[in-house]
Design a protein around this motif. Sequence first.
Motif, PDB file in Angstrom:
ATOM      1  N   PRO A 164      23.393   9.283   6.955  1.00  0.00           N
ATOM      2  CA  PRO A 164      22.028   9.015   6.409  1.00  0.00           C
ATOM      3  C   PRO A 164      22.242   9.424   4.954  1.00  0.00           C
ATOM      4  N   ASP A 191      18.524  14.373  22.701  1.00  0.00           N
ATOM      5  CA  ASP A 191      18.271  14.024  21.389  1.00  0.00           C
ATOM      6  C   ASP A 191      19.557  14.290  20.360  1.00  0.00           C
ATOM      7  N   THR A 270      14.977  17.440   8.915  1.00  0.00           N
ATOM      8  CA  THR A 270      13.869  16.573   9.461  1.00  0.00           C
ATOM      9  C   THR A 270      14.010  15.104   8.975  1.00  0.00           C
ATOM     10  N   THR A 271      13.185  14.498   9.805  1.00  0.00           N
ATOM     11  CA  THR A 271      13.471  12.797   9.580  1.00  0.00           C
ATOM     12  C   THR A 271      13.198  12.424   8.088  1.00  0.00           C
ATOM     13  N   ARG A 272      12.438  13.107   7.306  1.00  0.00           N
ATOM     14  CA  ARG A 272      12.134  12.848   5.742  1.00  0.00           C
ATOM     15  C   ARG A 272      13.375  13.185   5.041  1.00  0.00           C
ATOM     16  N   LEU A 274      16.189  13.185   6.206  1.00  0.00           N
ATOM     17  CA  LEU A 274      17.450  12.340   6.464  1.00  0.00           C
ATOM     18  C   LEU A 274      17.510  11.226   5.716  1.00  0.00           C
ATOM     19  N   PHE A 275      16.336  10.730   5.317  1.00  0.00           N
ATOM     20  CA  PHE A 275      15.900   9.272   4.705  1.00  0.00           C
ATOM     21  C   PHE A 275      15.604   9.741   3.057  1.00  0.00           C
TER      22      PHE A 275
END
Length: 277
Positions: A164, A191, A270-272, A274-275
């Motif tokens: 990522p 997950d 967190t997802t944020r 990762l991106f």
Amino acid sequence: MTDQAKEMIKRKITLAKLITGIRSSRQLGLHANINPSTITRAESDDPQSTMSTPNVTKLDNYVKAFIESEGATAEAISLYKTEYLNLSALAPSTAVTSHRAGPSANMKPNAREILAGFIANQPKNSTPQVEALPDIAVYGTTAGSIVGSMQLEEGRQVSYVSRPYGLRSSARAYALIVTGSSMSPQFKEGDLVFVDPDRKINAGDTIIIQTQNFNKEYDKPTRAYIKTFRGVMDNVLYTEQLNPPAKLDFPMKGKQEGAELVYSYDRVLTTRELFDV
């Protein structure tokens, strides 16, 4: 392989541990994408056990990427520059390269000459190309013998996933498949979570805890837990879980026979993050 080359590779492995702060050969292999048994054999006194040239390159790339990451300390950088790089430049070629016939098979240019030529040919004010970090290894888990624990499948990358963007410079990042439901509904069984050992941890962050029995044979399986970080005090790691709601404490030091102690704890991104948004 000559005795000198064998000793240089053993020293390189030792330096890699000191630079990265990784204490075990198994963990070093996992982070460098090298089979842990290969690292162990290379450290042995058996003159026939060594590391192939591709594996040595993997180790070099991992150590270099770590030095360029945010987790590198001033001491690690100094050790890398004063010892590791010099060792790499002076190390004789291992005997596991090509066996092509012909008079040129053993004619290899001096490493210092290669480096000097590379520097001389760089345009002024240019930035040398940095090799991109490899895909992230995904490590499988099985249900542990303790309720709520996962058992790491030693040395097994079940797959690799694209790195990522938020982990583009994180040399020690890895991914893990969650087993169990102790953090459900936030994290469910199956997950995939991304973990970065070099990220700062604050209260409320999700972490992966690795524990090991240091009073017995060191190569016993490592247990892993996914929990919420509460804090550290008096050599105890305080955490909590969601399902069922509970507070769990993990000792970080101790002398009790059979004690399960914290080996490491790293933050789940967190997802944020990762991106990188």
